[in-house]
Scaffold this motif. Structure first.
Motif, PDB file in Angstrom:
ATOM      1  N   GLN A 123      97.955 -46.206  11.866  1.00 31.85           N
ATOM      2  CA  GLN A 123      97.648 -47.302  10.957  1.00 31.85           C
ATOM      3  C   GLN A 123      98.865 -48.211  10.832  1.00 31.85           C
ATOM      4  OE1 GLN A 123      96.703 -46.001   6.994  1.00 31.85           O
ATOM      5  NE2 GLN A 123      96.417 -48.066   6.226  1.00 31.85           N
ATOM      6  N   GLU A 124      98.641 -49.504  10.913  1.00 28.95           N
ATOM      7  CA  GLU A 124      99.716 -50.476  10.753  1.00 28.95           C
ATOM      8  C   GLU A 124      99.814 -50.898   9.285  1.00 28.95           C
ATOM      9  OE1 GLU A 124     101.187 -54.547  12.892  1.00 28.95           O
ATOM     10  OE2 GLU A 124      99.059 -54.391  12.421  1.00 28.95           O
ATOM     11  N   LEU A 125     101.039 -50.903   8.774  1.00 29.33           N
ATOM     12  CA  LEU A 125     101.302 -51.416   7.434  1.00 29.33           C
ATOM     13  C   LEU A 125     102.115 -52.692   7.604  1.00 29.33           C
ATOM     14  CD1 LEU A 125     102.399 -48.166   5.540  1.00 29.33           C
ATOM     15  CD2 LEU A 125     100.122 -49.158   5.707  1.00 29.33           C
ATOM     16  N   GLY A 126     101.451 -53.815   7.473  1.00 27.77           N
ATOM     17  CA  GLY A 126     102.108 -55.094   7.673  1.00 27.77           C
ATOM     18  C   GLY A 126     102.313 -55.886   6.401  1.00 27.77           C
ATOM     19  N   SER A 127     101.806 -55.350   5.288  1.00 27.53           N
ATOM     20  CA  SER A 127     101.892 -56.095   4.037  1.00 27.53           C
ATOM     21  C   SER A 127     101.842 -55.136   2.853  1.00 27.53           C
ATOM     22  CB  SER A 127     100.729 -57.075   3.926  1.00 27.53           C
ATOM     23  OG  SER A 127      99.511 -56.364   3.773  1.00 27.53           O
ATOM     24  N   LEU A 128     102.135 -55.686   1.695  1.00 24.22           N
ATOM     25  CA  LEU A 128     102.048 -54.914   0.460  1.00 24.22           C
ATOM     26  C   LEU A 128     100.619 -54.445   0.223  1.00 24.22           C
ATOM     27  CD1 LEU A 128     103.567 -53.863  -2.009  1.00 24.22           C
ATOM     28  CD2 LEU A 128     103.134 -56.069  -3.114  1.00 24.22           C
ATOM     29  N   GLU A 129      99.644 -55.260   0.571  1.00 24.92           N
ATOM     30  CA  GLU A 129      98.242 -54.868   0.415  1.00 24.92           C
ATOM     31  C   GLU A 129      97.918 -53.630   1.251  1.00 24.92           C
ATOM     32  OE1 GLU A 129      99.240 -58.024   0.997  1.00 24.92           O
ATOM     33  OE2 GLU A 129      98.617 -59.033  -0.823  1.00 24.92           O
ATOM     34  N   ASP A 130      98.468 -53.570   2.473  1.00 26.71           N
ATOM     35  CA  ASP A 130      98.257 -52.396   3.323  1.00 26.71           C
ATOM     36  C   ASP A 130      98.836 -51.141   2.671  1.00 26.71           C
ATOM     37  OD1 ASP A 130      97.062 -54.049   5.218  1.00 26.71           O
ATOM     38  OD2 ASP A 130      98.879 -54.203   6.445  1.00 26.71           O
ATOM     39  N   ALA A 172     102.570 -63.593  -4.470  1.00 25.38           N
ATOM     40  CA  ALA A 172     103.358 -64.358  -3.511  1.00 25.38           C
ATOM     41  C   ALA A 172     103.169 -63.778  -2.109  1.00 25.38           C
ATOM     42  CB  ALA A 172     104.823 -64.306  -3.914  1.00 25.38           C
ATOM     43  N   ASN A 173     103.934 -64.297  -1.158  1.00 24.66           N
ATOM     44  CA  ASN A 173     103.871 -63.780   0.204  1.00 24.66           C
ATOM     45  C   ASN A 173     104.204 -62.291   0.195  1.00 24.66           C
ATOM     46  OD1 ASN A 173     103.895 -63.357   2.940  1.00 24.66           O
ATOM     47  ND2 ASN A 173     105.853 -64.364   3.270  1.00 24.66           N
ATOM     48  N   THR A 174     103.323 -61.491   0.731  1.00 24.28           N
ATOM     49  CA  THR A 174     103.511 -60.043   0.699  1.00 24.28           C
ATOM     50  C   THR A 174     103.560 -59.441   2.096  1.00 24.28           C
ATOM     51  OG1 THR A 174     101.142 -59.670   0.490  1.00 24.28           O
ATOM     52  CG2 THR A 174     102.401 -59.846  -1.556  1.00 24.28           C
ATOM     53  N   LEU A 175     103.796 -60.262   3.117  1.00 24.00           N
ATOM     54  CA  LEU A 175     103.889 -59.761   4.488  1.00 24.00           C
ATOM     55  C   LEU A 175     105.283 -59.224   4.757  1.00 24.00           C
ATOM     56  CD1 LEU A 175     102.016 -62.548   6.476  1.00 24.00           C
ATOM     57  CD2 LEU A 175     101.166 -60.292   5.830  1.00 24.00           C
ATOM     58  N   PHE A 176     105.366 -58.093   5.433  1.00 27.10           N
ATOM     59  CA  PHE A 176     106.651 -57.542   5.859  1.00 27.10           C
ATOM     60  C   PHE A 176     107.151 -58.308   7.070  1.00 27.10           C
ATOM     61  CE2 PHE A 176     105.020 -53.186   4.306  1.00 27.10           C
ATOM     62  CZ  PHE A 176     105.447 -53.443   3.012  1.00 27.10           C
ATOM     63  N   ASP A 177     108.469 -58.377   7.228  1.00 24.41           N
ATOM     64  CA  ASP A 177     109.049 -58.995   8.423  1.00 24.41           C
ATOM     65  C   ASP A 177     108.653 -58.221   9.676  1.00 24.41           C
ATOM     66  OD1 ASP A 177     110.255 -61.015   6.989  1.00 24.41           O
ATOM     67  OD2 ASP A 177     112.185 -59.982   6.852  1.00 24.41           O
ATOM     68  N   ASN A 178     108.643 -56.892   9.567  1.00 21.25           N
ATOM     69  CA  ASN A 178     108.238 -56.011  10.668  1.00 21.25           C
ATOM     70  C   ASN A 178     107.311 -54.950  10.092  1.00 21.25           C
ATOM     71  OD1 ASN A 178     109.935 -57.074  12.810  1.00 21.25           O
ATOM     72  ND2 ASN A 178     111.642 -56.282  11.606  1.00 21.25           N
ATOM     73  N   LEU A 193     110.429 -57.444  -1.748  1.00 19.43           N
ATOM     74  CA  LEU A 193     109.562 -56.918  -0.699  1.00 19.43           C
ATOM     75  C   LEU A 193     110.319 -56.119   0.367  1.00 19.43           C
ATOM     76  CD1 LEU A 193     106.553 -56.850  -0.088  1.00 19.43           C
ATOM     77  CD2 LEU A 193     106.874 -58.884   1.306  1.00 19.43           C
ATOM     78  N   PRO A 194     111.496 -56.569   0.825  1.00 15.05           N
ATOM     79  CA  PRO A 194     112.232 -55.751   1.816  1.00 15.05           C
ATOM     80  C   PRO A 194     112.579 -54.358   1.287  1.00 15.05           C
ATOM     81  CG  PRO A 194     113.102 -57.978   1.791  1.00 15.05           C
ATOM     82  CD  PRO A 194     112.151 -57.866   0.624  1.00 15.05           C
TER      83      PRO A 194
END
Length: 97
Positions: A19-26, A2-8, A60-61
């Motif tokens: 390094q930016e962590l913007g998603s679960l994949e990151d 499903a959508n795995t992007l973080f809000d922030n 995810l949050p």
């Protein structure tokens, strides 16, 4: 998945960059590259929670918050004010009339 992007996004201090962590994949990429000698119980719990989130079982949050705490414990959480933004580096010149 499903959508795995973080809000922030979260930002990780590395030796020569941030390094930016913007998603679960990151987060999975970060954990995959984690040094073997630092893979302790906290690491294992976080990895398991990430796998559960990838299956849609863990929110995810909550993953984002656990990663934030994990990075703080490791002394690797970068403050957003420490991250250079392109907008901050460019000057506000008016090129037109």
């Amino acid at each position: 998945m499903a959508n795995t992007l973080f809000d922030n996004p979260l930002f990780v201090k590395k030796s020569r960059y941030v390094q930016e962590l913007g998603s679960l994949e990151d987060v999975f990429d970060l954990l995959e590259d984690w040094p073997a000698e630092k893979k302790d119980g906290t690491y294992e719990v976080l990895l398991k929670a990430c796998r559960m989130a990838a299956q849609g079982v863990f929110p995810l949050p909550a993953i984002r918050e656990n990663v934030r705490r994990f990075l703080m414990k490791q002394g690797m959480l970068a403050n957003i004010d420490e991250v250079p933004l392109v907008a901050r580096r460019t000057t506000d010149h008016n090129l037109g009339s």
